[in-house]
Design a protein around this motif. Structure first.
Motif, PDB file in Angstrom:
ATOM      1  N   TYR A 247     -49.812 -25.176  51.224  1.00  0.00           N
ATOM      2  CA  TYR A 247     -50.311 -24.106  52.089  1.00  0.00           C
ATOM      3  C   TYR A 247     -51.420 -23.308  51.390  1.00  0.00           C
ATOM      4  N   SER A 276     -43.672 -14.901  53.731  1.00  0.00           N
ATOM      5  CA  SER A 276     -42.545 -15.686  54.247  1.00  0.00           C
ATOM      6  C   SER A 276     -41.287 -14.869  54.462  1.00  0.00           C
ATOM      7  N   ILE A 297     -46.716 -16.255  60.230  1.00  0.00           N
ATOM      8  CA  ILE A 297     -48.143 -16.524  60.458  1.00  0.00           C
ATOM      9  C   ILE A 297     -48.913 -15.199  60.594  1.00  0.00           C
ATOM     10  N   TYR A 298     -48.318 -14.254  61.322  1.00  0.00           N
ATOM     11  CA  TYR A 298     -48.957 -12.937  61.473  1.00  0.00           C
ATOM     12  C   TYR A 298     -49.133 -12.263  60.106  1.00  0.00           C
ATOM     13  N   ILE A 300     -49.526 -13.671  57.229  1.00  0.00           N
ATOM     14  CA  ILE A 300     -50.591 -14.327  56.471  1.00  0.00           C
ATOM     15  C   ILE A 300     -51.947 -13.746  56.877  1.00  0.00           C
ATOM     16  N   PHE A 323     -54.505 -22.774  61.585  1.00  0.00           N
ATOM     17  CA  PHE A 323     -53.255 -22.604  62.326  1.00  0.00           C
ATOM     18  C   PHE A 323     -53.306 -23.267  63.704  1.00  0.00           C
ATOM     19  N   TRP A 326     -52.576 -26.814  62.850  1.00  0.00           N
ATOM     20  CA  TRP A 326     -51.170 -26.944  62.448  1.00  0.00           C
ATOM     21  C   TRP A 326     -50.243 -26.864  63.674  1.00  0.00           C
TER      22      TRP A 326
END
Length: 343
Positions: A247, A276, A297-298, A300, A323, A326
């Motif tokens: 990642y 995470s 995700i938010y 990140i 994303f 992904w």
């Protein structure tokens, strides 16, 4: 003591006793460069940054020049020598380089661009003041178990990431070891794996109640039940570390392409590792994993924007393509699996 920015050489005088023991990083008010002014292991000030003896050196140079001038005048007459000696004694009793009244008032009347420093705690780190140095301590609880305790450090870090993400990511930097962030990511992944293992009997029951081909049903049940808990605990941390590196490489390259001046691999790794934290919501059946993934995700996006000091436009330019790709792959794979189970 003078603290000098190594980037633009902007200087400001700071009293030693006003600097907290935990402060190691300063932000230059002129160029916004973050730099270390104290060794975090020994607690000693870095001599190239902290110019402690500057005034003393100037006084020594002035004294040496005075001595040289005195030696050059030794060939003058006795009256001149006596006169110079008296003048030197009078000068030593006062200022070695006396200033006029106007010269003395001028420095005091000028506005000093470097005011007293503000030492910021975790909650104050986002407050900006371009007139002052900001001594920001990278206060990530997980990296200070001696202060919070192991469990307290874990809970505090998860809480800050999930509910104070902007403040949390605004203060982190890359001038620390990556082992603690990596261990945090591995621990969150291990928690996910154990929760999935505990929920696996329920998943098997759900599979039995569906109209799936018996052979496929037996295969899926074997895949779910064959892995033992000890093997899961041993293998999961290694898998999570590899996943974290993958990642980090992809996101770092995306930032490197769109914002090369802001690319920072260790800092990118820290952002992903601590982002995470919401994945612990997997403990909530069914929807918990989905909500945790979206929150991850938010975080990140939040982390890249505030830790790397990017605009929202540049953040989306760097991360959105990754994303989207992904999510497309995940959706495509999920569709294939569902189609295979239904056929």
């Amino acid at each position: 003591m003078l603290i000098s920015c190594p980037e633009c050489h902007f200087k400001r005088r700071v009293e030693k006793n006003q600097i907290p023991d935990s402060a190691t990083i300063a932000t230059c008010p002129k160029c916004q460069n973050k730099f270390r002014f104290r060794d975090p292991e020994t607690g000693d000030f870095i001599p190239e940054i902290c110019l402690e003896a500057e005034n003393e050196q100037e006084q020594n140079v002035s004294t040496e020049n005075t001595t040289e001038n005195t030696e050059q005048d030794t060939n003058t007459s006795e009256n001149e020598i006596h006169s110079q000696t008296n003048e030197k004694q009078e000068t030593d009793q006062t200022d070695p380089d006396p200033l006029s009244e106007d010269e003395i008032k001028t420095p005091e009347s000028k506005e000093n661009p470097l005011q007293e420093p503000v030492y910021q705690s975790y909650e104050q780190a986002e407050k900006k003041n371009s007139e002052k140095y900001r001594m920001v301590t990278d206060d990530v609880p997980w990296e200070h178990p001696e202060r919070y305790g192991i469990l307290g450090a874990l809970v505090q870090t998860i809480s800050r990431v999930m509910f104070k993400g902007k403040d949390f990511f605004s203060t982190i930097h890359s001038q620390v070891s990556s082992l603690r962030p990596a261990s945090f990511y591995a621990l969150i992944g291990l928690f996910q794996a154990i929760v999935s293992y505990l929920y696996s009997p329920n998943l098997v029951e759900i599979l039995k109640s569906t109209s799936i081909d018996p052979q496929k049903q037996t295969l899926i049940e074997n895949l779910i039940t064959e892995q033992t808990l000890p093997m899961l605990i041993i293998s999961t941390p290694f898998i999570m570390i590899i996943q974290l590196l993958i990642y980090t490489v992809f996101i770092y390259l995306a930032i490197r392409i769109t914002n090369p001046e802001r690319a920072d691999f260790p800092l990118t790794l820290r952002i992903i590792a601590y982002a995470s934290a919401p994945l612990i919501l997997c403990v909530v059946p069914y929807l918990g994993s989905v909500v945790g993934l979206i929150w991850f995700i938010y975080n990140i996006f939040i982390g890249v924007k505030y830790a790397l000091r990017l605009t929202w436009q540049r953040t989306f330019l760097a991360l959105a393509p990754i994303f989207i790709l992904w999510l497309f792959i995940v959706f495509n794979q999920a569709t294939i699996i569902i189609s295979a189970l239904q056929s």
